[in-house]
Design an enzyme around this catalytic site. Structure first.
Site, PDB file in Angstrom:
ATOM      1  CB  SER A 168       4.620  -0.732  10.741  1.00 58.61           C
ATOM      2  OG  SER A 168       3.333  -0.227  10.454  1.00 58.61           O
TER       3      SER A 168
ATOM      4  CG  MET B 246      -1.872  -1.221   1.181  1.00 60.77           C
ATOM      5  SD  MET B 246      -3.454  -0.937   2.000  1.00 60.77           S
ATOM      6  CE  MET B 246      -2.918  -0.640   3.646  1.00 60.77           C
ATOM      7  N   GLY B 247       2.137   1.067  -0.431  1.00 57.70           N
ATOM      8  CA  GLY B 247       3.056   2.200  -0.511  1.00 57.70           C
ATOM      9  C   GLY B 247       3.646   2.562   0.835  1.00 57.70           C
TER      10      GLY B 247
ATOM     11  CG  LEU C 238       7.395   1.353  -1.116  1.00 62.79           C
ATOM     12  CD1 LEU C 238       8.153   1.171  -2.433  1.00 62.79           C
ATOM     13  CD2 LEU C 238       6.484   0.145  -0.860  1.00 62.79           C
TER      14      LEU C 238
ATOM     15  CG  HIS D  45       7.107  -2.283   1.860  1.00 64.12           C
ATOM     16  ND1 HIS D  45       6.858  -1.149   2.570  1.00 64.12           N
ATOM     17  CD2 HIS D  45       5.935  -2.994   1.850  1.00 64.12           C
ATOM     18  CE1 HIS D  45       5.596  -1.141   2.984  1.00 64.12           C
ATOM     19  NE2 HIS D  45       5.017  -2.245   2.564  1.00 64.12           N
TER      20      HIS D  45
ATOM     21  CE  LYS E  94       4.418  -4.734  10.297  1.00 62.03           C
ATOM     22  NZ  LYS E  94       3.073  -4.300  10.698  1.00 62.03           N
ATOM     23  CG  ASP E  95       1.209  -7.463   7.548  1.00 62.01           C
ATOM     24  OD1 ASP E  95       0.753  -6.812   8.494  1.00 62.01           O
ATOM     25  OD2 ASP E  95       1.916  -6.938   6.656  1.00 62.01           O
TER      26      ASP E  95
HETATM   27  O1  PAF Z   1      -0.027  -5.832   3.473  1.00 59.86           O
HETATM   28  C1  PAF Z   1      -0.472  -4.881   2.788  1.00 59.86           C
HETATM   29  O2  PAF Z   1       0.201  -3.863   2.596  1.00 59.86           O
HETATM   30  C2  PAF Z   1      -1.875  -4.989   2.204  1.00 59.86           C
HETATM   31  O3  PAF Z   1      -2.750  -5.622   3.073  1.00 59.86           O
HETATM   32  C3  PAF Z   1      -1.876  -5.653   0.820  1.00 59.86           C
HETATM   33  C4  PAF Z   1      -1.434  -7.103   0.894  1.00 59.86           C
HETATM   34  C5  PAF Z   1      -0.989  -4.888  -0.135  1.00 59.86           C
HETATM   35  C6  PAF Z   1      -3.302  -5.648   0.255  1.00 59.86           C
HETATM   36  O4  PAF Z   1      -3.803  -4.362   0.119  1.00 59.86           O
END
Ligand code: PAF
Length: 283
Positions: free
Chosen positions: A186, A31-32, A34, A38, A150-151
């Site tokens: 994050s 979702m940017g 970064l 990422h 993390k997610d």
């Molecule tokens: O983890 C994220 O940033 C978001 O949940 C994702 C996987 C890009 C979906 O929008």
């Protein structure tokens, strides 16, 4: 050269050219805003030799009505600079109307797993995630998609979706990247005032304690949960939302810890919601 593409058709064309040239396709959905987490995904996709696609899309369907989507950071130019510096092949940054045109009403939902832990506090969140990720998989047709551990709940749900729908994509989950003081990176950390950032450190410290207990042979999930809960709840300005000791694949609560375990939590630090976890296998 990094291509910036805003529409689905052009993504499909570029990916087809790369595939014809014999490349595997790697997708890093984001979702940017970064950050180092990422980057670890992007670097792994590059190291795997893929034609690397980074999607940057603040997905409205994964935000609840009480969640402030407008507060989510959108530093697109800075993100593009990062992608260029990393040699990303293509950035897909669609407008909401490209992904969810008027009349859109089809959703992908992994039942059960999306309703516990973060899902219990954010109804509909994971349905929004799986719907957009399923669309991204369909648009980009990646051989491998990269996500951060993390997610962990998101990762487990996406793996389930891929298995259930026989999607031809490998899911690569990479370790959580932390700052030197232990805070998990994050996009939301940018919202923390300096004293909140200090308080937030209790989260990774409490999880470290849980890890030590597990490594020390503790198999009692309740004891582990209580230890984490006590430590976090003692910290002023940090409001614990949940601690869960679960199977990392099914998210089923554990009573006795076996060979694999996920200890996950969410907490509010001021107005910022943070999540973190520790994942242990083969203890
Ligand atoms: O983890 C994220 O940033 C978001 O949940 C994702 C996987 C890009 C979906 O929008």
């Amino acid at each position: 050269m990094t291509l910036l593409v805003e529409n689905i058709e052009d993504v499909r064309k570029s990916v087809a050219v790369a595939r014809k040239a014999g490349k595997q396709i790697g997708l890093v959905p984001t979702m940017g805003a970064l950050h180092k987490g990422h980057l670890s995904l992007v670097r792994r996709a590059a190291a795997d030799g893929t034609f690397t696609v980074v999607s940057i899309f603040v997905n409205p369907t994964q935000f609840g009505p009480d969640e402030d989507i407008d507060r989510y950071p959108r530093p697109l130019e800075a993100d593009l600079d990062v992608c260029r510096a990393e040699g990303v092949d293509l950035v897909f940054a669609p407008e909401p109307g490209e992904m969810f045109p008027g009349g859109f009403c089809t959703h992908v939902e992994v039942e059960g797993m999306g309703e516990v832990m973060c899902g219990a506090l954010r109804p509909g969140h994971f349905r929004g995630v799986t719907t957009v990720v399923a669309k991204l998989f369909d648009i980009v047709q990646p051989d491998v998609a990269y996500f951060g551990r993390k997610d962990a709940q998101q990762g487990a749900i996406i793996r389930r979706m891929v298995a259930d729908l026989d999607l031809p994509v490998a899911i690569c989950m990479l370790p959580t990247v932390r700052d030197a003081d232990g805070l998990a990176t994050s996009s939301r950390n940018a919202h923390l005032a300096p004293e909140e950032r200090c308080r937030a450190l209790v989260l990774s410290r409490a999880l470290k304690d849980a890890e030590s207990m597990l490594r020390g042979g503790c198999t009692n999930a309740d004891k582990i949960e209580q230890c984490v809960r006590k430590k976090v709840e003692q910290t002023e300005g940090v409001e614990l939302q949940y601690v869960a000791v679960v199977d990392p694949d099914t998210l089923e609560p554990l009573q006795t810890v076996g060979e694999k375990v996920l200890v996950a939590l969410a907490a509010m630090v001021g107005k910022t919601r943070l999540i973190d976890n520790v994942l242990l296998r083969d203890l």
